[in-house]
Design an enzyme around this catalytic site. Structure first.
Site, PDB file in Angstrom:
ATOM      1  N   ILE A 156      22.589 -16.302 -10.532  1.00  0.00           N
ATOM      2  CA  ILE A 156      22.823 -15.185 -11.042  1.00  0.00           C
ATOM      3  C   ILE A 156      24.276 -14.945 -11.966  1.00  0.00           C
ATOM      4  CG2 ILE A 156      24.020 -13.035  -9.982  1.00  0.00           C
ATOM      5  CD1 ILE A 156      22.886 -13.408  -7.396  1.00  0.00           C
ATOM      6  N   ARG A 247      29.302 -10.743  -1.606  1.00  0.00           N
ATOM      7  CA  ARG A 247      29.416 -10.592   0.039  1.00  0.00           C
ATOM      8  C   ARG A 247      30.642  -9.959   0.220  1.00  0.00           C
ATOM      9  NH1 ARG A 247      25.004 -10.927  -0.014  1.00  0.00           N
ATOM     10  NH2 ARG A 247      23.579 -12.103   1.129  1.00  0.00           N
ATOM     11  N   GLU A 276      31.123  -3.700   6.371  1.00  0.00           N
ATOM     12  CA  GLU A 276      29.808  -3.209   6.169  1.00  0.00           C
ATOM     13  C   GLU A 276      28.816  -3.447   7.355  1.00  0.00           C
ATOM     14  OE1 GLU A 276      25.998  -4.808   3.243  1.00  0.00           O
ATOM     15  OE2 GLU A 276      28.098  -4.956   2.474  1.00  0.00           O
ATOM     16  N   HIS A 294      25.356  -1.952  -1.561  1.00  0.00           N
ATOM     17  CA  HIS A 294      24.748  -3.109  -1.325  1.00  0.00           C
ATOM     18  C   HIS A 294      23.114  -3.274  -1.778  1.00  0.00           C
ATOM     19  CE1 HIS A 294      24.678  -7.028   1.196  1.00  0.00           C
ATOM     20  NE2 HIS A 294      24.274  -7.252   0.301  1.00  0.00           N
ATOM     21  N   ALA A 297      19.886  -6.432  -5.086  1.00  0.00           N
ATOM     22  CA  ALA A 297      18.817  -6.984  -5.484  1.00  0.00           C
ATOM     23  C   ALA A 297      17.697  -5.788  -5.227  1.00  0.00           C
ATOM     24  CB  ALA A 297      18.476  -8.130  -4.262  1.00  0.00           C
TER      25      ALA A 297
END
Length: 322
Positions: A156, A247, A276, A294, A297
């Site tokens: 990434i 994260r 979260e 979130h 992806a």
């Protein structure tokens, strides 16, 4: 027949590939509170971030041989306990790199031109205070020529670097093991000929002190120490902008809020959060924070690649396991 539970769903491409390979797959979600009573009998459990796989779920499934995380993070899986029970844990690294990297730049552009704040205020104030808002947002930044610090330089981070270089940014990558990393700039490819550049990773202190923007792409699980906190934020440039799509927990949010309020950090973009799925209201309502729930992806293309990667991992595992 090997039975698979894809509890957080799986793209049709992956489902079809597994069925054609002779596997039985169930994609009907079992609620978390019922999972321990219904997991027994499955050989494989496929999860995303929604389903938690703790020691209790693992103990309830003596037939389980493999857990696959459709993604990269394993913070929702007790990996050590699973492996102590001879259950393999696999992930699908790299398949969502382009989607996450593009989200990073969506946030970078948004912060640089105040779009995150303008999209909140224009519907409420645009008709009466158009000129005031125009003046308030008149000091945006271009990304070209700025320095982007990339904390974590796996697939990434490297994809982020490619986009940054295409925009004319200077890149300061950091990885734990200092090294030269070669990346192929495939957007310049003509036929089979492309351009490969070598990027030298830099010391962490240099990244903190010289970056105009900082983005994080590091693995993280519960109990790991944070990457960015008060002392490290204080070493950054005044007016730095920070993006976190890795994260929740890699940034101490209370320290980030203090830095936003003082002006040390000009803006922050968060796709992930400490609390979260119930982020703290101070973060959600802060005018200097660009937000997304979130979704790093969560593109059609990435999920198709994830589904096929999950299928490949499962097929390979059972073809090579005695």
């Amino acid at each position: 027949m090997i039975k698979i539970l894809a509890n957080d769903g799986l793209e049709p491409e992956g489902v079809d590939k597994l069925k054609h390979a002779g596997f039985e797959i169930n994609t009907v979600k079992i609620p978390q509170e019922e999972l321990r009573t219904k997991l027994n009998g499955f050989d494989v459990l496929v999860v995303r971030s929604a389903t938690r796989v703790t020691s209790r779920e693992i103990d309830s499934a003596p037939t389980l041989k493999l857990i696959v995380r459709a993604g990269t993070g394993t913070d929702n899986i007790d990996v050590d306990y699973a492996r102590s029970k001879n259950i393999a844990v696999l992930t699908t690294p790299g398949v969502s790199a382009q989607s996450v990297a593009e989200l990073v730049f969506a946030h970078l552009f948004s912060m640089a031109r105040f779009l995150h704040d303008a999209n909140r205020k224009m519907p409420l104030q645009g008709a009466e205070h158009f000129q005031d808002l125009k003046k308030a947002y008149a000091h945006g930044l271009e990304l070209k020529g700025k320095t982007l610090g990339i904390i974590g330089f796996g697939s990434i981070g490297q994809t982020v670097a490619k986009i940054a270089l295409a925009l004319g940014m200077k890149v300061l990558p950091f990885k734990l093991h200092h090294a030269e990393v070669k990346i192929e700039l495939d957007f310049f490819k003509i036929g089979n000929a492309g351009i490969t550049v070598s990027l030298q990773t830099v010391p962490f202190e240099q990244l903190l002190e010289q970056s105009d923007f900082i983005t994080l792409h590091v693995p993280f699980k519960k109990g790991d120490p944070p990457i960015l906190y008060k002392e490290r934020i204080n070493r950054m440039k005044n007016g730095v902008m920070i993006v976190n799509t890795s994260r929740g927990g890699v940034i101490v949010e209370s320290d980030l809020l203090d830095a936003l309020n003082s002006g040390k950090v000009a803006a922050a973009a968060l796709d992930v959060f400490e609390g979260e799925p119930t982020p703290r209201k101070e973060i959600l309502q802060h005018p200097k924070v660009s937000l997304s729930p979130h979704i790093g992806a969560s593109t059609v293309e990435a999920q198709q690649r994830v589904g096929l990667s999950v299928a490949d991992k499962i097929i390979q595992f059972f073809n090579t396991t005695p």
